[in-house]
Design an enzyme around this catalytic site. Structure first.
Site, PDB file in Angstrom:
ATOM      1  N   GLY A  62      -4.583  -2.161   4.919  1.00 30.46           N
ATOM      2  CA  GLY A  62      -3.506  -1.186   4.953  1.00 30.46           C
ATOM      3  C   GLY A  62      -2.135  -1.825   5.052  1.00 30.46           C
ATOM      4  N   ILE A 104     -14.066  -9.902  11.714  1.00 29.72           N
ATOM      5  CA  ILE A 104     -12.897  -9.023  11.787  1.00 29.72           C
ATOM      6  C   ILE A 104     -12.365  -8.777  10.371  1.00 29.72           C
ATOM      7  CG2 ILE A 104     -10.611  -8.667  12.786  1.00 29.72           C
ATOM      8  CD1 ILE A 104     -11.298 -10.665  14.947  1.00 29.72           C
ATOM      9  N   GLY A 129      -5.756   6.020  10.063  1.00 29.05           N
ATOM     10  CA  GLY A 129      -5.085   6.381   8.817  1.00 29.05           C
ATOM     11  C   GLY A 129      -5.998   6.239   7.616  1.00 29.05           C
ATOM     12  N   VAL A 164       3.980   5.973  -7.919  1.00 25.96           N
ATOM     13  CA  VAL A 164       4.564   7.147  -8.547  1.00 25.96           C
ATOM     14  C   VAL A 164       5.062   8.086  -7.458  1.00 25.96           C
ATOM     15  CG1 VAL A 164       2.416   8.496  -8.672  1.00 25.96           C
ATOM     16  CG2 VAL A 164       4.228   8.884 -10.368  1.00 25.96           C
ATOM     17  N   CYS A 221       1.229  11.514   2.368  1.00 20.56           N
ATOM     18  CA  CYS A 221       1.993  11.677   1.124  1.00 20.56           C
ATOM     19  C   CYS A 221       2.333  13.136   0.846  1.00 20.56           C
ATOM     20  CB  CYS A 221       1.196  11.103  -0.054  1.00 20.56           C
ATOM     21  SG  CYS A 221       0.822   9.348   0.090  1.00 20.56           S
ATOM     22  N   SER A 264      -6.615 -14.370   9.470  1.00 16.48           N
ATOM     23  CA  SER A 264      -6.533 -15.759   9.900  1.00 16.48           C
ATOM     24  C   SER A 264      -6.239 -15.806  11.401  1.00 16.48           C
ATOM     25  CB  SER A 264      -5.425 -16.471   9.130  1.00 16.48           C
ATOM     26  OG  SER A 264      -5.202 -17.768   9.638  1.00 16.48           O
ATOM     27  N   TYR A 269      -1.953  12.537 -30.380  1.00 19.39           N
ATOM     28  CA  TYR A 269      -0.836  13.476 -30.512  1.00 19.39           C
ATOM     29  C   TYR A 269      -1.321  14.909 -30.559  1.00 19.39           C
ATOM     30  CZ  TYR A 269       2.472  16.411 -33.080  1.00 19.39           C
ATOM     31  OH  TYR A 269       3.277  17.448 -33.473  1.00 19.39           O
TER      32      TYR A 269
END
Length: 455
Positions: A287, A283, A18, A335, A50, A274, A429
């Site tokens: 994800g 290691i 992935g 989002v 996504c 751990s 603006y």
């Protein structure tokens, strides 16, 4: 003296193809001499999860567009790629992994096994045909095929995937029910007052949003034909469960790797797991299968956003090839685009604050994304959450400009920006992109007014 580590001829095995696994693999082939082998139970790799709802909606032409690198390109890069191949066990003492009858040695190991969908086990009928979850490209293709002959769909779960899918199927003129256990959709992401605008938008698209219920049963003979909701049967040519995910950590558990309170792998700042209380230097994990620290609460959490997965991959790659770097606590900015409506959040919500006994003051503002006289504008809703006068969370809903505001407000939280600073924020603006005074400042002023009343 070079900072580069000596990785000549070292074998690295990556479990998971992935966002984390493939990003680490491709980076290592470009920037190191590791021999890279990737195992993935998925038959596809290097694709955008996504983007799948937007293929289903028809906004993206086909699923092939989501595949960023095909198998040939990855193998030409020097990656020994094993798709549709499940790793059965990890032996940390022997530095090996096993798949079927084959055993493979590693010098370094990356575990990026992702997550698996949760389907409530107490609902009758979930094993019927045309009952789906959406995690892989294969899942999406099966859903697309079923939708071709569908006139009704029930989507169970009102999170980000569920709401995006509901908008997608409604766009295809399919009778769509979005069923959510909580009384508010997107309850993990935004507060109920902000979710109201999203629900109203979905309903305007034709989605029947039902909150506060779970399915009593899925009915049918071979394939699902209806869903029972509070003693009423609703037609359903297919059902899609989007009721959340949990870390895919069976391999890690069986290997003796420690699991935290969230169900994710416990890692240190460098993303070492751990093992019996000791962080293993050879290691790395990343994800959706790991837990990381949340910045505002200091507590462990799971992150299921692709942007953080890519940052984790960068941390792992750097730690394999150069000086060690840390993966810091996160705000987990998020989002989604739901039928054209943008929804974003960062930091804590009011619910999260209450769960952690954090006293907050909120400010709300409604504005427009463009000058009133400029065509194409839409409403913009902003909620700011302050703790001890510092920005601690933000939620934005609107037709445009949400992602940019969430990014800026994420930085503002990390920089400990005060309510006074945001109330006097200096903004740019131009009529096509903004109003003369940005509603962010008004939301801060609303919170500041509440604070002054209290004192």
């Amino acid at each position: 003296m070079s900072d580069e580590k000596n990785n000549d001829n070292q074998k690295i095995i990556i479990i998971g193809g992935g966002a984390v696994g493939m990003a680490v693999a491709t980076s290592l082939t470009r920037h190191s001499d590791y021999s890279v082998t990737v195992f993935s139970a998925d038959v596809h790799t290097a694709y955008s999860q996504c983007g799948m709802p937007f293929v289903i909606s028809g906004e993206i032409e086909d699923f092939k567009t989501l595949i960023r690198r095909d198998k040939k390109i990855l193998k030409d890069m020097g990656i020994d790629l094993h798709l549709g191949t499940r790793i059965d066990s990890i032996n940390i003492k022997e530095s090996t992994v096993t798949s079927g009858e084959e055993k493979y040695h590693f010098d370094k190991l990356v575990i990026a096994t992702g997550s698996k969908p949760d389907i409530p086990s107490n609902i009758p009928g979930t094993s019927l045909g045309n009952v789906f979850t959406l995690r892989t490209l294969t899942d999406a293709m099966r859903i697309e095929e079923a939708l071709k002959n569908a006139s009704s769909v029930v989507i169970v779960g009102g999170g980000s995937i569920g709401t995006e899918l509901a908008a997608a199927t409604a766009r295809r003129n399919i009778n769509t029910i979005l069923l959510n256990r909580s009384h508010s959709i997107l309850s993990h992401n935004v507060d109920p007052d902000m979710a109201e605008a999203v629900q109203e938008h979905l309903e305007s698209l034709g989605v029947n949003v039902i909150t506060g219920y779970v399915p009593s049963a899925l009915n049918g003979e071979e394939n699902v034909s209806s869903v029972t909701i509070s003693s009423t049967d609703f037609p359903a040519d297919l059902v899609i469960f989007t009721t959340g995910v949990s870390p895919e950590n069976e391999l890690a558990v069986n290997a003796g790797i420690d699991i935290g309170s969230t169900g994710g792998i416990i890692v240190d700042d460098y993303l070492h797991p751990s093992v019996s209380g000791i962080f293993h230097p050879d290691i790395y994990c990343g994800g959706e299968c790991i837990e990381v620290l949340e910045l505002m609460t200091g507590k462990p959490m799971l992150s299921q956003v692709a942007s953080n997965a890519r940052r984790m991959a960068g941390t792992i790659t750097k730690n394999l090839t150069s000086k060690p770097v840390k993966f810091d606590p996160i705000l987990n900015p998020w989002v989604a685009v739901i039928g054209g409506l943008q929804v974003g959040t960062t930091g804590i919500t009011s619910k999260k604050a209450a769960e952690n006994d954090i006293k907050i003051v909120t400010g709300l503002a409604t504005g427009s994304t463009r000058a009133e006289y400029y065509p194409g504008g839409s409403k913009l809703f902003i909620k700011l959450i302050f703790s001890d006068e510092y920005l601690a969370g933000a939620q934005v809903v609107g037709g445009e400009g949400v992602k940019e505001r969430i990014d800026a407000l994420t930085l503002a939280i990390k920089k400990r920006t005060t309510v006074h600073e945001l109330a006097n924020i200096e903004t740019c603006y131009a009529p096509p992109v903004a109003t003369l005074q940005d509603p962010t400042g008004f939301a801060a002023k609303g919170a500041l007014k509440k604070m002054r009343k209290k004192t």
